[in-house]
Motif scaffolding. Sequence first.
Motif, short mmCIF file in Angstrom:
data_model
loop_
_atom_site.label_atom_id
_atom_site.label_comp_id
_atom_site.label_asym_id
_atom_site.label_seq_id
_atom_site.Cartn_x
_atom_site.Cartn_y
_atom_site.Cartn_z
N LYS A 198 7.32 1.91 10.93
CA LYS A 198 6.56 2.32 9.76
C LYS A 198 6.30 1.11 8.87
O LYS A 198 7.21 0.35 8.55
CB LYS A 198 7.34 3.37 8.96
CG LYS A 198 7.43 4.73 9.62
CD LYS A 198 8.16 5.70 8.72
CE LYS A 198 8.26 7.08 9.37
NZ LYS A 198 8.96 8.05 8.50
N ARG A 199 5.03 0.97 8.48
CA ARG A 199 4.66 -0.04 7.48
C ARG A 199 3.76 0.69 6.49
O ARG A 199 2.55 0.71 6.64
CB ARG A 199 3.98 -1.23 8.13
CG ARG A 199 4.92 -1.99 9.09
CD ARG A 199 4.28 -3.20 9.70
NE ARG A 199 5.21 -3.85 10.63
CZ ARG A 199 4.96 -4.06 11.91
NH1 ARG A 199 3.80 -3.69 12.43
NH2 ARG A 199 5.84 -4.64 12.70
N GLN A 200 4.37 1.30 5.49
CA GLN A 200 3.69 2.26 4.63
C GLN A 200 3.20 1.61 3.34
O GLN A 200 3.87 1.63 2.32
CB GLN A 200 4.62 3.43 4.34
CG GLN A 200 5.00 4.20 5.59
CD GLN A 200 5.83 5.43 5.30
OE1 GLN A 200 6.67 5.42 4.41
NE2 GLN A 200 5.59 6.50 6.04
N PHE A 201 1.98 1.08 3.41
CA PHE A 201 1.40 0.43 2.23
C PHE A 201 0.33 1.30 1.56
O PHE A 201 -0.16 0.95 0.49
CB PHE A 201 0.78 -0.92 2.62
CG PHE A 201 -0.43 -0.80 3.51
CD1 PHE A 201 -1.71 -0.84 2.98
CD2 PHE A 201 -0.28 -0.67 4.89
CE1 PHE A 201 -2.82 -0.74 3.80
CE2 PHE A 201 -1.39 -0.56 5.71
CZ PHE A 201 -2.67 -0.60 5.17
N ILE A 202 -0.04 2.43 2.15
CA ILE A 202 -1.17 3.24 1.69
C ILE A 202 -0.71 4.29 0.69
O ILE A 202 0.19 5.08 0.99
CB ILE A 202 -1.85 3.93 2.88
CG1 ILE A 202 -2.24 2.90 3.95
CG2 ILE A 202 -3.09 4.71 2.43
CD1 ILE A 202 -2.45 3.52 5.32
N GLY A 203 -1.34 4.34 -0.49
CA GLY A 203 -1.07 5.42 -1.42
C GLY A 203 -0.33 5.00 -2.67
O GLY A 203 -0.39 3.85 -3.10
N VAL A 204 0.40 5.96 -3.26
CA VAL A 204 1.16 5.76 -4.49
C VAL A 204 2.62 6.06 -4.20
O VAL A 204 2.93 6.96 -3.42
CB VAL A 204 0.64 6.67 -5.63
CG1 VAL A 204 1.40 6.43 -6.92
CG2 VAL A 204 -0.86 6.43 -5.85
#
Length: 226
Positions: A198-204
Amino acid sequence: MARSTFELDARGYLGVREQLALLSLPPQLRRRLLNNVTKRVRTMSRKRARDQQNLDGSPFEARKGPAKGKKKMEAGLAKLMIVTRVSADEAELGWRNALTSWVAAQQHNGVSERRTAAQMRKWNTVPVGLAATEKQAKRLRRLGFKVRQKGKKSLSRPSVAWIQEHVNYSKAGLLIRILGDEKAESSGAQSWEIPLPKRQFIGVSTERDTGLLLNQVLQQILNSPR
């Protein structure tokens, strides 16, 4: 398919007073609100990609394989993010291109998903002047890219000329990343299993932060001349 888009409905984040203020706005101003907020989320997401950080502030898991230590991960995906849909009630941040959106979902969710050569071919419509370069085509061949070509029963490694005719520049780059950077493994020469962390850079980061951002932009619109 795992989703990678950021979807926003302001009605789920505002208090009663703010909700009434939102409903008092004409549709074009509600649309402006959601468009502005979504663009701010895009800016925040791109910054995370530059900083190589997940939503929770933790660093991206390092690459494995031959690309370890090279250019920043997800930078290309972040640059391609756009507001794909916006109305007076909802907005969405993501990617219009199907292949790009799929790759982003893999990266964001860390979901291993098998893709077949037949599925890849559906994305390969190349406008004039946007074909893969010879260098990209040769790299794809070295990485084991195979397709079922017209008139042939089994999958085979296409020629450089075939790749340039059927794969455009941007998709060739994504395929190279998929097949090379993360050690994508060939499965019977018919499909590829792509295991990704997981590389979760999208969103708030949190719902609270989303609400604060919405309120901030809402107040700016309420206080601005109309």
